[in-house]
Design an enzyme around this catalytic site. Structure first.
Site, short mmCIF file in Angstrom:
data_model
loop_
_atom_site.label_atom_id
_atom_site.label_comp_id
_atom_site.label_asym_id
_atom_site.label_seq_id
_atom_site.Cartn_x
_atom_site.Cartn_y
_atom_site.Cartn_z
N LEU A 33 -0.69 0.51 18.01
CA LEU A 33 -1.57 1.60 18.42
C LEU A 33 -0.82 2.92 18.33
O LEU A 33 0.36 3.01 18.67
CB LEU A 33 -2.01 1.34 19.87
CG LEU A 33 -3.18 2.19 20.37
CD1 LEU A 33 -4.44 1.88 19.56
CD2 LEU A 33 -3.44 1.89 21.85
N ILE A 34 -1.49 3.95 17.84
CA ILE A 34 -0.87 5.27 17.74
C ILE A 34 -0.96 5.96 19.11
O ILE A 34 -2.06 6.07 19.66
CB ILE A 34 -1.63 6.13 16.69
CG1 ILE A 34 -1.58 5.46 15.32
CG2 ILE A 34 -1.08 7.54 16.62
CD1 ILE A 34 -0.21 5.39 14.72
N ASN B 212 0.84 -1.22 0.00
CA ASN B 212 0.00 0.00 0.00
C ASN B 212 0.86 1.25 0.00
O ASN B 212 0.58 2.20 -0.72
CB ASN B 212 -0.92 0.02 1.23
CG ASN B 212 -2.20 -0.72 0.96
OD1 ASN B 212 -3.04 -0.23 0.22
ND2 ASN B 212 -2.33 -1.90 1.53
N ASN C 41 -6.43 5.96 8.17
CA ASN C 41 -6.09 4.54 8.23
C ASN C 41 -6.80 3.80 7.10
O ASN C 41 -7.95 4.09 6.77
CB ASN C 41 -6.54 3.95 9.58
CG ASN C 41 -6.19 2.47 9.70
OD1 ASN C 41 -5.08 2.06 9.35
ND2 ASN C 41 -7.12 1.67 10.20
N HIS D 19 -8.24 0.29 6.26
CA HIS D 19 -8.61 -0.95 6.95
C HIS D 19 -9.14 -1.97 5.93
O HIS D 19 -9.98 -1.63 5.10
CB HIS D 19 -9.68 -0.67 8.02
CG HIS D 19 -9.97 -1.88 8.84
ND1 HIS D 19 -9.16 -2.28 9.88
CD2 HIS D 19 -10.96 -2.80 8.75
CE1 HIS D 19 -9.64 -3.40 10.40
NE2 HIS D 19 -10.73 -3.74 9.73
C1 GAR Z 1 -3.31 -4.14 4.20
O1 GAR Z 1 -4.30 -5.04 3.78
C2 GAR Z 1 -3.89 -3.15 5.19
O2 GAR Z 1 -5.21 -2.79 4.93
C3 GAR Z 1 -3.81 -3.94 6.47
O3 GAR Z 1 -2.57 -4.60 6.40
C4 GAR Z 1 -2.25 -4.87 5.03
C5 GAR Z 1 -0.85 -4.37 4.75
O4 GAR Z 1 -0.40 -4.76 3.48
N1 GAR Z 1 -3.91 -3.06 7.59
C6 GAR Z 1 -4.43 -3.41 8.75
O5 GAR Z 1 -4.86 -4.52 8.97
C7 GAR Z 1 -4.42 -2.33 9.81
N2 GAR Z 1 -5.44 -2.54 10.78
P1 GAR Z 1 0.85 -4.02 2.80
O6 GAR Z 1 1.99 -4.01 3.83
O7 GAR Z 1 1.20 -4.86 1.62
O8 GAR Z 1 0.43 -2.65 2.43
#
Ligand code: GAR
Length: 190
Positions: free
Chosen positions: A86-87, A14, A101, A103
């Site tokens: 957690l922030i 991401n 964020n 999600h």
């Molecule tokens: C993503 O799917 C993101 O939405 C999720 O972790 C993944 C990271 O993938 N985030 C959470 O679960 C936060 N609560 P990436 O490192 O390939 O971007």
């Protein structure tokens, strides 16, 4: 120029989609990538885009180093792109309505403590949901409860494994996150 700091804990796909989208932008600059994890793939991805990057672990974050790094970088916004910690409250107070964020589910379902990464997709598969999707929201002091800015749904098949659900959701994240980030920043400026 609006400066964004990205916080990420893992692979950083991401973060990469966001760095790529704003690589040549003259309104948004990704000024810093911060990870809590020195082995996170996101650090090499930041190097690839010449974005400064640092590791600040959660103990250091609690001591105030994360806030200090964010303030020193001149960041206007913070984007959590797969950040699993957690922030600290001091950061939420200093960056009110400036922390977004991403999600990987349709909040308020499948949010809250422990609901991150693959855990989310496993829970969605177990609940035999007919759809999942993404939620982009402002961050407040409670996990996954800040105001929702955007959601996009995707249909699931009863045959989808949690990994297939994760792949469908990740595709949406890459497609929509950069444009929603830009829209949010532009809307706030008016
Ligand atoms: C993503 O799917 C993101 O939405 C999720 O972790 C993944 C990271 O993938 N985030 C959470 O679960 C936060 N609560 P990436 O490192 O390939 O971007």
């Amino acid at each position: 120029m609006t400066r964004i700091a990205i916080l990420a804990s893992g692979s950083g796909s991401n973060a990469e989609s966001i760095m790529k989208a704003f690589e040549n932008s003259n309104i948004i600059q990704i000024s810093l990538v911060i990870s809590n994890n020195s082995n996170a793939g996101v650090l090499a991805r930041a190097d690839k885009f010449n974005v400064p990057n640092v590791v600040i672990n959660s103990a250091q974050a609690k001591e105030g180093l994360l806030l200090q790094a964010l303030l020193n970088s001149g960041a206007d916004y913070i984007v959590l792109a797969g950040y699993m910690k957690l922030i600290p409250k001091s950061i939420i107070a200093a960056f009110e309505k400036k922390i977004l964020n991403i999600h990987p589910a349709l909040l308020p379902k499948f949010g809250g403590k422990g609901m991150y990464g693959e855990n989310v997709h496993k829970a969605v598969a177990e609940a035999k949901e007919k759809e999942s999707g993404i939620t982009i929201h402002f961050v407040n002091n409670n996990y996954d409860e800040g105001a929702i800015l955007f959601q996009k749904r995707v249909a699931l098949s009863s045959l989808d494994s949690y990994k297939e659900i994760g792949a469908k959701v990740l595709k949406l994240e890459h497609e929509f996150s950069p444009q929603i980030i830009e829209k949010t920043i532009l809307n706030a400026a008016h």
